[in-house]
Design a protein around this motif. Structure first.
Motif, mmCIF file in Angstrom:
data_model
loop_
_atom_site.group_PDB
_atom_site.id
_atom_site.type_symbol
_atom_site.label_atom_id
_atom_site.label_comp_id
_atom_site.label_asym_id
_atom_site.label_seq_id
_atom_site.Cartn_x
_atom_site.Cartn_y
_atom_site.Cartn_z
ATOM 1 N N PHE A 1 17.171 6.085 11.876
ATOM 2 C CA PHE A 1 15.801 6.591 11.759
ATOM 3 C C PHE A 1 15.281 6.921 13.158
ATOM 4 O O PHE A 1 14.700 6.074 13.831
ATOM 5 N N PRO A 2 15.504 8.166 13.626
ATOM 6 C CA PRO A 2 15.122 8.537 14.993
ATOM 7 C C PRO A 2 13.614 8.406 15.222
ATOM 8 O O PRO A 2 12.808 8.488 14.280
ATOM 9 N N LYS A 3 13.236 8.233 16.477
ATOM 10 C CA LYS A 3 11.820 8.107 16.823
ATOM 11 C C LYS A 3 11.045 9.379 16.510
ATOM 12 O O LYS A 3 9.820 9.349 16.362
ATOM 13 N N ARG A 4 11.763 10.504 16.399
ATOM 14 C CA ARG A 4 11.081 11.767 16.094
ATOM 15 C C ARG A 4 10.427 11.769 14.712
ATOM 16 O O ARG A 4 9.612 12.632 14.408
ATOM 17 N N LEU A 5 10.806 10.802 13.868
ATOM 18 C CA LEU A 5 10.146 10.706 12.555
ATOM 19 C C LEU A 5 8.673 10.338 12.681
ATOM 20 O O LEU A 5 7.873 10.665 11.814
ATOM 21 N N ARG A 6 8.321 9.682 13.790
ATOM 22 C CA ARG A 6 6.955 9.176 13.946
ATOM 23 C C ARG A 6 6.060 10.213 14.613
ATOM 24 O O ARG A 6 5.414 9.935 15.626
ATOM 25 N N GLN A 7 6.001 11.408 14.035
ATOM 26 C CA GLN A 7 5.108 12.433 14.563
ATOM 27 C C GLN A 7 3.646 12.079 14.277
ATOM 28 O O GLN A 7 2.759 12.381 15.057
ATOM 29 N N ASP A 8 3.411 11.459 13.121
ATOM 30 C CA ASP A 8 2.068 11.009 12.746
ATOM 31 C C ASP A 8 2.210 9.597 12.194
ATOM 32 O O ASP A 8 2.221 9.374 10.987
ATOM 33 N N PRO A 9 2.346 8.607 13.069
ATOM 34 C CA PRO A 9 2.722 7.259 12.628
ATOM 35 C C PRO A 9 1.727 6.619 11.674
ATOM 36 O O PRO A 9 2.125 5.863 10.783
ATOM 37 N N ARG A 10 0.449 6.906 11.830
ATOM 38 C CA ARG A 10 -0.543 6.266 10.957
ATOM 39 C C ARG A 10 -0.390 6.738 9.518
ATOM 40 O O ARG A 10 -0.320 5.931 8.581
ATOM 41 N N ILE A 11 -0.319 8.055 9.323
ATOM 42 C CA ILE A 11 -0.179 8.594 7.971
ATOM 43 C C ILE A 11 1.167 8.187 7.384
ATOM 44 O O ILE A 11 1.260 7.812 6.210
ATOM 45 N N LEU A 12 2.217 8.235 8.198
ATOM 46 C CA LEU A 12 3.540 7.851 7.715
ATOM 47 C C LEU A 12 3.549 6.389 7.268
ATOM 48 O O LEU A 12 4.049 6.058 6.186
ATOM 49 N N GLY A 13 2.978 5.505 8.084
ATOM 50 C CA GLY A 13 2.948 4.084 7.742
ATOM 51 C C GLY A 13 2.174 3.809 6.462
ATOM 52 O O GLY A 13 2.640 3.067 5.587
ATOM 53 N N LEU A 14 1.002 4.433 6.330
ATOM 54 C CA LEU A 14 0.194 4.225 5.123
ATOM 55 C C LEU A 14 0.897 4.777 3.883
ATOM 56 O O LEU A 14 0.858 4.167 2.806
ATOM 57 N N THR A 15 1.567 5.931 4.036
ATOM 58 C CA THR A 15 2.277 6.522 2.898
ATOM 59 C C THR A 15 3.419 5.624 2.446
ATOM 60 O O THR A 15 3.646 5.443 1.243
ATOM 61 N N LEU A 16 4.127 5.028 3.392
ATOM 62 C CA LEU A 16 5.236 4.139 3.036
ATOM 63 C C LEU A 16 4.723 2.855 2.378
ATOM 64 O O LEU A 16 5.353 2.330 1.452
ATOM 65 N N ILE A 17 3.581 2.340 2.830
ATOM 66 C CA ILE A 17 2.994 1.143 2.197
ATOM 67 C C ILE A 17 2.607 1.451 0.753
ATOM 68 O O ILE A 17 2.883 0.671 -0.167
ATOM 69 N N ILE A 18 1.958 2.601 0.544
ATOM 70 C CA ILE A 18 1.569 3.000 -0.808
ATOM 71 C C ILE A 18 2.803 3.208 -1.677
ATOM 72 O O ILE A 18 2.826 2.853 -2.863
ATOM 73 N N THR A 19 3.867 3.780 -1.090
ATOM 74 C CA THR A 19 5.125 3.966 -1.822
ATOM 75 C C THR A 19 5.702 2.626 -2.262
ATOM 76 O O THR A 19 6.176 2.483 -3.397
ATOM 77 N N PHE A 20 5.665 1.638 -1.378
ATOM 78 C CA PHE A 20 6.163 0.293 -1.704
ATOM 79 C C PHE A 20 5.397 -0.296 -2.881
ATOM 80 O O PHE A 20 5.992 -0.817 -3.836
ATOM 81 N N ILE A 21 4.076 -0.202 -2.842
ATOM 82 C CA ILE A 21 3.248 -0.772 -3.913
ATOM 83 C C ILE A 21 3.470 -0.028 -5.227
ATOM 84 O O ILE A 21 3.591 -0.639 -6.297
ATOM 85 N N SER A 22 3.543 1.308 -5.156
ATOM 86 C CA SER A 22 3.749 2.087 -6.381
ATOM 87 C C SER A 22 5.113 1.784 -6.990
ATOM 88 O O SER A 22 5.272 1.800 -8.212
#
Length: 487
Positions: free
Chosen positions: A322-343
């Protein structure tokens, strides 16, 4: 004389021509360069340019392009239907094979193997290409269905679902990645919405499974044949019609250099780590006490391997999964992954609990059980397609769409707690609300991450969201089932 005139004309035009040429030169900022790859760049750190492909305009729907999309539709639907169909008929399966104490593992084994291989295969696909990875995935599902359909014990059936899960994970992330790549960025939501719609014939999967399995004692085996044939068709379509251009990630690299960029250590740590940890979670409190070695050993070993994986990825890996380039927008990415986990915890729990409840609480009639499974299947599909379409229609409102879906999911799933033997009529609407909310997150969250992450890592981020969704489902189901059996 004429030569002089020509040279004078050329000299008078040259400043204008040079100015026009300069206007077409696009500045490439340093932060848009991809380390180790001079053959392309990423505009704003996200969209791939400079690779000779047109990423801004929708190409005409040629026969080759249409057949490629059709192949992806078969792969995506084929990755879903084994769990949907077999998950609707567990009593018939363990009634024929035995294994009433472990039947739940045929679903869990499928999901856990899916989650374990996805991250590694996603990064592999981004580097080496989608075609052969997709063919391999379809082959795994076909092999798994052959094993399941010919099984004479529950353990053998579970083993078949492990192979099917590996193939399902590969094909789901590949289908989403390829469809996203074949679509202009602005229309990714709409393209994926059409892809998801291809599962409509299998939305009444509980009904179809019940009608097939109720014919005679071993009739459930025909379900495996149906799933195997469907995935074999996807394999053939991919083999004959899907020929993507070379991956920009590996252009100009030798085979040895490509192999050197694969995170073998990360795969060796993450796959067994995730499997062991989630297996311990599922065993705990259900088949074995939480304090038993059977639970503690895989839990602790899996946890240690996962910690080692995160340290390796963050500090030691030259080419991390998982390259660091994935974190272009870390806040939105982090929140989306948290919501994905809960869903995920809601999605898989509803899929596994409701068919069993519909069978054991409200009657064993196959048609009745199948009809009671319709609201959740069609509403999840509706939620997926509606939100995916709105992602393209209302660009820039991803957060609002996820908030609305989260509210519907929470309200619908929570309200299902009022279920009693005598109030089935009240549950129809609640199942629809819960399904629309779950569907509005499960797949759309993956597409949102592909929009906010670099194009050349689409399969990597799709695999990450898929793995997190399944991990959330595994942990959520573990919690819910332990609460259920304690009551």
């Amino acid at each position: 004389m004429s030569d002089n005139n020509s040279s004078q004309e050329g000299s008078t035009r040259s400043p204008d021509l040079e100015k026009a040429a300069l206007e077409h030169v696009e500045q490439v900022h340093t932060n848009e360069r991809v380390p180790g790859h001079g053959n392309y760049y990423e505009k704003d750190g996200l969209r791939t340019y400079g690779d000779g492909e047109d990423h801004d305009h929708e190409p005409p729907m040629s026969f080759k392009r249409a057949m490629s999309l059709l192949a992806m539709a078969f792969l995506w639907t084929g990755s879903q239907i084994p769990v949907y169909l077999f998950g609707g008929i567990p009593p018939y399966i363990y009634g024929d094979l035995g294994g009433t104490d472990r039947w739940i593992w045929f679903v869990l084994a499928n999901l856990l193997s899916l989650a374990a291989v996805c991250p590694f295969v996603g990064s592999l696909s981004d580097l080496m290409g989608r075609r052969y990875v997709a063919i391999l995935g379809a082959g795994f599902v076909v092999l798994g269905m052959i094993i399941c359909s010919t099984a004479h014990s529950m353990n053998t059936f579970i083993a078949g679902m492990v192979f099917a899960g590996i193939g399902a994970g590969i094909n789901e992330l590949t289908a989403l990645a390829v469809t996203s790549e074949l679509a202009p960025t602005a229309k990714r939501g709409k393209y994926v919405a059409v892809l998801i719609l291809t599962i409509i014939p299998f939305c009444p999967s509980v009904l179809w499974g019940q009608l097939i399995a109720s014919k005679y004692a071993s009739a459930w085996r025909w379900v495996g044949l149906l799933c195997g044939i469907y995935n074999f068709l996807g394999l053939l379509l991919t083999a004959f019609f899907y020929f993507p251009p070379p991956r920009v990630n590996s252009q100009g690299l030798s085979r040895r250099e490509i192999l050197g960029q694969i995170d073998w250590v990360g795969g060796a740590l993450s796959i067994p780590g995730m499997l062991l940890f989630m297996m311990g979670m599922q065993w705990g409190g259900y088949q074995y006490p939480w304090s038993s070695a059977h639970v503690l050993a895989p839990l602790i070993l899996g946890f240690v391997l996962l910690v080692a994986f995160f340290v390796w990825e963050a500090k030691l890996a030259k080419h991390p999964m998982f390259p660091k380039r994935l974190r272009q927008d870390p806040r939105i990415l982090g929140l989306t992954l948290i919501i994905t986990f809960i869903s995920g915890s809601q999605f898989f729990s509803v899929l596994m609990f409701w068919p069993t409840q519909a069978f054991n609480v409200y009657g064993h009639d196959p048609v009745g059980v199948g009809i009671r499974g319709l609201p959740i299947g069609f509403s999840i599909l509706a939620g997926c397609c509606i939100v995916l379409w709105l992602l393209s229609t209302f660009r820039g409102h991803n957060r609002e769409l996820l908030i609305i879906s989260s509210i519907l999911m929470t309200a619908g799933c929570g309200a299902l707690s009022i279920a009693r033997v005598d109030n089935l009529y009240q549950l129809w609407g609640l199942l629809i609300v819960a399904g629309v909310g779950i569907g509005g997150i499960v797949v759309p969250a993956s597409i949102i991450t592909t929009i906010i992450c670099p194009d050349d890592l689409i399969a990597t981020i799709a695999a990450l969201t898929l793995a997190i969704r399944v991990i959330g489902g595994s942990i959520g189901y573990c919690v819910y089932y332990n609460v259920f059996i304690s009551k």
